[in-house]
Design a protein around this motif. Structure first.
Motif, mmCIF file in Angstrom:
data_model
loop_
_atom_site.group_PDB
_atom_site.id
_atom_site.type_symbol
_atom_site.label_atom_id
_atom_site.label_comp_id
_atom_site.label_asym_id
_atom_site.label_seq_id
_atom_site.Cartn_x
_atom_site.Cartn_y
_atom_site.Cartn_z
ATOM 1 N N HIS A 32 0.828 -1.213 0.000
ATOM 2 C CA HIS A 32 0.000 0.000 0.000
ATOM 3 C C HIS A 32 0.861 1.262 0.000
ATOM 4 N N SER A 33 1.979 1.226 0.666
ATOM 5 C CA SER A 33 2.845 2.413 0.666
ATOM 6 C C SER A 33 3.462 2.646 -0.710
ATOM 7 N N LEU A 64 2.037 2.138 -3.562
ATOM 8 C CA LEU A 64 1.052 2.649 -4.509
ATOM 9 C C LEU A 64 1.038 4.172 -4.563
ATOM 10 N N SER A 65 1.523 4.817 -3.527
ATOM 11 C CA SER A 65 1.498 6.280 -3.492
ATOM 12 C C SER A 65 2.816 6.917 -3.923
ATOM 13 N N GLU A 66 3.799 6.104 -4.282
ATOM 14 C CA GLU A 66 5.109 6.636 -4.649
ATOM 15 C C GLU A 66 5.149 7.176 -6.071
ATOM 16 N N ALA A 67 4.242 6.745 -6.926
ATOM 17 C CA ALA A 67 4.252 7.184 -8.320
ATOM 18 C C ALA A 67 2.826 7.506 -8.738
ATOM 19 N N ALA A 68 2.738 8.301 -9.805
ATOM 20 C CA ALA A 68 1.410 8.643 -10.308
ATOM 21 C C ALA A 68 0.673 7.415 -10.798
ATOM 22 N N GLN A 69 1.431 6.439 -11.243
ATOM 23 C CA GLN A 69 0.829 5.224 -11.804
ATOM 24 C C GLN A 69 1.677 4.027 -11.389
ATOM 25 N N THR A 70 1.054 3.082 -10.693
ATOM 26 C CA THR A 70 1.754 1.876 -10.248
ATOM 27 C C THR A 70 1.177 0.674 -10.978
ATOM 28 N N VAL A 71 2.050 -0.022 -11.698
ATOM 29 C CA VAL A 71 1.650 -1.228 -12.436
ATOM 30 C C VAL A 71 2.063 -2.439 -11.611
ATOM 31 N N VAL A 72 1.107 -3.327 -11.349
ATOM 32 C CA VAL A 72 1.373 -4.512 -10.519
ATOM 33 C C VAL A 72 1.037 -5.762 -11.315
ATOM 34 N N LEU A 73 2.001 -6.669 -11.421
ATOM 35 C CA LEU A 73 1.767 -7.985 -12.011
ATOM 36 C C LEU A 73 1.622 -8.997 -10.878
ATOM 37 N N PHE A 74 0.441 -9.584 -10.767
ATOM 38 C CA PHE A 74 0.193 -10.647 -9.798
ATOM 39 C C PHE A 74 0.453 -11.984 -10.505
ATOM 40 N N TYR A 75 1.292 -12.817 -9.927
ATOM 41 C CA TYR A 75 1.667 -14.079 -10.576
ATOM 42 C C TYR A 75 1.966 -15.127 -9.516
ATOM 43 N N ALA A 76 2.251 -16.333 -9.970
ATOM 44 C CA ALA A 76 2.670 -17.416 -9.072
ATOM 45 C C ALA A 76 4.004 -17.947 -9.579
ATOM 46 N N SER A 77 4.955 -18.090 -8.701
ATOM 47 C CA SER A 77 6.319 -18.426 -9.118
ATOM 48 C C SER A 77 6.451 -19.839 -9.667
ATOM 49 N N TRP A 78 5.441 -20.689 -9.457
ATOM 50 C CA TRP A 78 5.544 -22.062 -9.942
ATOM 51 C C TRP A 78 4.681 -22.313 -11.175
ATOM 52 N N GLU A 79 3.938 -21.314 -11.620
ATOM 53 C CA GLU A 79 2.931 -21.524 -12.663
ATOM 54 C C GLU A 79 3.493 -21.139 -14.020
ATOM 55 N N ALA A 80 3.335 -22.045 -15.013
ATOM 56 C CA ALA A 80 4.027 -21.894 -16.285
ATOM 57 C C ALA A 80 3.625 -20.623 -17.018
ATOM 58 N N VAL A 81 2.325 -20.318 -17.092
ATOM 59 C CA VAL A 81 1.889 -19.126 -17.810
ATOM 60 C C VAL A 81 2.411 -17.873 -17.118
ATOM 61 N N SER A 82 2.411 -17.879 -15.799
ATOM 62 C CA SER A 82 2.955 -16.736 -15.057
ATOM 63 C C SER A 82 4.406 -16.472 -15.427
ATOM 64 N N LEU A 83 5.179 -17.542 -15.546
ATOM 65 C CA LEU A 83 6.589 -17.369 -15.865
ATOM 66 C C LEU A 83 6.774 -16.830 -17.278
ATOM 67 N N ALA A 84 5.935 -17.300 -18.197
ATOM 68 C CA ALA A 84 6.025 -16.797 -19.567
ATOM 69 C C ALA A 84 5.681 -15.310 -19.620
ATOM 70 N N VAL A 85 4.626 -14.911 -18.891
ATOM 71 C CA VAL A 85 4.232 -13.503 -18.867
ATOM 72 C C VAL A 85 5.289 -12.663 -18.164
ATOM 73 N N LEU A 86 5.904 -13.206 -17.133
ATOM 74 C CA LEU A 86 6.931 -12.466 -16.415
ATOM 75 C C LEU A 86 8.116 -12.152 -17.336
ATOM 76 N N ARG A 87 8.406 -13.078 -18.267
ATOM 77 C CA ARG A 87 9.476 -12.800 -19.225
ATOM 78 C C ARG A 87 9.108 -11.617 -20.106
ATOM 79 N N SER A 88 7.840 -11.542 -20.558
ATOM 80 C CA SER A 88 7.403 -10.388 -21.349
ATOM 81 C C SER A 88 7.419 -9.117 -20.513
ATOM 82 N N TYR A 89 7.000 -9.241 -19.278
ATOM 83 C CA TYR A 89 6.934 -8.082 -18.373
ATOM 84 C C TYR A 89 8.330 -7.486 -18.145
#
Length: 839
Positions: free
Chosen positions: A414-415, A417-442
């Motif tokens: 929560h702290s 979220l107020s540091e920048a005008a826009q905060t982008v958050v990627l919610f993922y799971a470290s063991w999940e294959a699609v999450s890992l693929a998206v994290l590479r793009s991110y």
């Protein structure tokens, strides 16, 4: 019966059938009659005989007599007697009186002449048997010369019967004889078709066939229920002999996939009896449908080479590794069944074609197990037991550039979220294959946003912080959200490539809709004069124009902008001179002004419906291109319209003439009942697979098609001999509407669904303070610790251990442990791996 005996049992039954089931007319030797009168008086109705008329001793006919005597026994097996008739010198009848008649053999059924053969065409036993049977089976075995003739027969047989299509370089050969003898036995079961045309063989084969060799293929027309659906084909890979043809037809008649629920050691199928291996795909109840599709895919690839069986591990207690997903049983007596772990169907096919591969796979698995044991001894980390562990293990040693992406936890979320005008958050799971693929793009997004201020890129590992993800109502992953202070968060729902993610983030920086204060600002917006944040974004510009009397429409437009934020570029003008601005483009408020191509063309659109839902739908529709190029990312947008596609497939960029004609057609208001579009196979290679689905082979390009995916799945092909012009296309569409055109193919009605249902990952996690129920056989040391969100999970995520976790079928819906299904992929390796700690 031992396997070696089984191997020859079925062919012997076939040969005994050929030798014994046909009634014999007498001796198997050559019959000689004293006179023609004696021969013709002894002919019986329904009896078939091959007669050779000769005047006493004829030196020139001696080689033929030797061959025809040798063929007497073979023909007798088919109820055909062979007779030599001695012609008296004074006989001047049709068969004895003419010199040319004496150089022929005559085939009779009763007293009716069926066929006469020149003796030089009956040069050996094979030619005699082949030509005689060919004449007898003239109405049963179709002879074709052209591809059109073959396709006509194929179309007639669809949904009714299968076809055996054979090519022989010449009639009278041993291969021709084998085909005719097989047709004599199997002709009532399958339609036999024969050709000697090399050009036809080349037209029916994707490869470059050897026209000097005989060739046979089985056409599975009985399964082709739709008129435009081509018959599957399975070629005979062995030399064309009677025994090999019989063996091939027996295999084609066997079940495609055999479902078994007993010990594989006790299973015996026709494949094993004929000396072929049997492949077992090990299935679970929760993944049965996917495993069944995988088994069918493998069976088609191995048809004629091996059998395929689907073995349910829920019904059979196998004393083998639980991660094994394939078993191989060979026909050799005493050979044990091999249980293996394979990654995809290509490995299964290689396994069958190269028996040495079995030993190599087992050695690799042994090495992997030894490496895993070594790692277990050297690392004090918990083991994660999950279906996606293979993907985790594959990438766990790969370093990703995560330095510019902040790690968020329950303490700093929560702290931050107020540091920048826009905060982008990627919610993922470290063991999940699609999450890992998206994290590479991110990880590539920071490079795209270089020089952009006011944006904080961050990530939350929901496996470490399930409580935080639950608090933010993140029930599926990966999920990306943008937070702005004082505003509701916006969830991303587009493609996961770095370009799309970056575009969404940049567009989200600007208010949607962007409120413009003056006429000059509004017209500048339409000309492409945007805030710096939007200068690099190549999107059409949409401007809503409203008067003071259209407040309801304006409010709906604003709410639509909130919904579409990050996806579209929207402006709004509602000052006193809004009426003058809209009338400049021949519309009245409320209206939309749509600027394409950097403001070079502006279209005025009147708004008649003012609800938020209608506004969103109308905006999305108007932003679609008039004559779009279909790509993988934009295809879903056009599919959602539920309209037929008029699509031009091209091997590259379409010509200016074709583009102009198609664009004229697309701009017709009366043509809004369909989507006019095109697809470049160079940019979108998946188009090759689409065309093969429609036509089995890629037609010559460009090709214009009408495809109705939403009603009947019919595919119509624009006549290739006609030029692609607006007039010709309109005339053709009128014929389609009138039902005067025949579809080129009809697509399956099977729904396009994910192979497995989605699941809520939070249900896989226990609430803080709860303990997992122990399984039978678990010890206290084996039980997982408390929730990952508990006290033991606090601290530096990069240094602490991942809690062990076991996933049951009940935990994860229908996730299978061995086969994820979805041919052509089998399961990834279900081996245990170490924790993927923050990548």
């Amino acid at each position: 019966m031992p396997a070696q005996k089984d191997k020859w049992f079925s062919p012997l039954v076939f040969l005994l059938f050929c030798a014994c089931s046909i009634p014999r007319g007498g001796s198997a030797s050559l019959q000689q009659e004293l006179s023609p009168q004696h021969y013709f008086s002894g002919l019986e109705a329904g009896k078939t005989s091959l007669a050779f008329f000769t005047p006493g001793v004829s030196p020139g006919g001696q080689p033929f007599l030797e061959q025809i005597e040798s063929s007497a026994e073979a023909l007798q097996d088919y109820g055909i007697s062979v007779v030599k008739v001695n012609c008296p010198k004074e006989d001047v009848s049709r068969y004895c009186g003419k010199e040319n008649a004496l150089r022929k053999a005559f085939l009779f059924r009763g007293t009716r002449l069926i066929r006469e053969f020149p003796t030089d065409a009956l040069f050996d036993v094979n030619s005699i048997v082949a030509n005689v049977l060919f004449a007898l089976l003239f109405n049963e075995v179709k002879y074709v010369e052209t591809l059109a003739d073959l396709e006509n027969i194929e179309n007639v047989l669809k949904g009714k019967s299968n076809m055996v299509f054979a090519y022989v370089p010449a009639t009278g050969t041993a291969e021709h004889r084998a085909v005719m003898e097989a047709a004599f036995v199997y002709g009532t079961m399958h339609q036999f078709v024969l050709t000697t045309e090399a050009a036809l063989l080349k037209a029916t084969s994707h490869d470059d066939p050897d026209v000097s060799s005989a060739w046979l293929s089985f056409f599975h027309c009985q399964q082709a229920t739709a008129p435009a659906q081509p018959c599957r084909r399975t070629a005979l890979a062995q030399p064309l002999t009677l025994l090999n043809i019989h063996r091939h037809l027996k295999l084609m008649g066997a079940p495609l996939v055999t479902e078994v629920a007993e010990d594989p050691e006790k299973i015996s199928t026709v494949h094993l009896q004929l000396g072929l291996p049997l492949v077992f795909i090990l299935s679970h109840q929760e993944t049965y449908e996917a495993d069944r599709r995988t088994a069918e895919f493998v069976a088609w690839q191995l048809l004629g080479k091996a059998g395929v069986a689907l073995l349910s591990r829920d019904l059979v207690d196998l004393n083998v590794l639980h991660r094994s997903n394939i078993a191989l049983k060979t026909p050799e007596e005493g050979m044990p069944i091999q249980y293996l772990v394979l990654e995809d169907t290509d490995e299964v096919i290689t396994l069958v074609e190269d028996r040495n591969k079995v030993k190599q796979i087992q050695e690799d698995e042994q090495e992997e197990e030894e490496e895993d044991e070594d790692e277990k001894e050297n690392n004090n980390q918990d083991i994660q037991d999950d279906q996606v562990v293979e993907a985790v293990a594959r990438d766990k040693k790969r370093e990703l550039p995560l330095e510019q992406i902040r790690v968020l936890t329950e303490e700093n979320f929560h702290s931050s979220l107020s540091e920048a005008a826009q905060t982008v958050v990627l919610f993922y799971a470290s063991w999940e294959a699609v999450s890992l693929a998206v994290l590479r793009s991110y990880c590539e997004v920071p490079a795209h946003l270089k020089g952009t201020s006011g944006v904080l890129l961050s990530r939350v590992n929901c496996w470490d912080w399930p409580g935080l993800c639950s608090q933010e109502n993140v029930t599926q992953f990966p999920s990306m959200r943008i937070y702005k202070e004082g505003q509701q968060s916006v969830t991303y729902d587009g493609m996961w490539a770095a370009e799309e993610l970056s575009s969404f983030i940049l567009l989200s920086q600007v208010s949607c809709p962007l409120k413009l204060a003056t006429m000059d600002e509004a017209e500048g917006y339409l000309r492409g004069e945007f805030p710096s944040e939007l200068s690099s974004q190549h999107h059409p510009s949409l401007l809503g124009v409203f008067s003071t009397a259209t407040s309801e429409a304006r409010e709906a437009f604003e709410e639509a902008g909130n919904i579409l934020s990050g996806h579209v570029r929207m402006g709004m003008y509602f000052e006193d001179d809004a009426l003058a601005l809209s009338q400049k483009y021949s519309v009245s408020p409320p209206a939309l002004l749509l600027a394409r191509s950097g403001g070079r063309s502006v279209e005025g659109i009147t708004l008649s419906k003012h609800s938020v839902q209608d506004m969103v739908q109308r905006i999305r529709y108007e932003l679609l291109d008039i004559f779009p190029e279909i790509t993988v990312p934009n295809l879903p947008q056009y599919l959602q319209l539920g309209k037929p596609f008029l699509i031009l497939f091209s091997a590259g960029d379409i010509s200016q003439v074709e583009s102009k004609e198609m664009l004229k057609l697309a701009k017709r208001r009366s043509q809004q009942a369909f989507v006019a579009c095109w697809l470049n196979l160079e940019k979108t290679p998946v188009g090759h697979g689409i065309l093969r689905m429609y036509f089995s082979t890629t037609p010559s390009l460009p090709v214009l098609l009408w495809v109705n995916l939403h009603a009947g799945g019919q595919v119509f092909k624009f006549p290739s001999e006609q030029s692609i012009t607006e007039v010709n296309i309109l005339l053709w569409l009128e014929k389609l509407q009138a039902g005067l055109e025949i579809p080129s193919s009809t697509l399956s009605e099977e729904d396009w669904k994910p192979p497995l249902p989605a699941y809520d990952f939070l249900q896989m996690m226990e609430p803080p303070g709860a303990e997992l129920s122990p399984r039978p056989g678990d010890t206290a040391a084996q039980r997982p610790p408390q929730s990952p969100a508990g006290d033991t999970a606090r601290g530096d995520p990069a240094s602490r251990e991942e809690p062990a976790r076991e996933s049951t079928a009940q935990d994860v819906g229908s996730l299978g442990r061995d086969l994820r299904g979805t041919a052509p992929r089998l399961a990834a390796r279900d081996k245990q791996g170490k924790r993927h700690s923050e990548l």
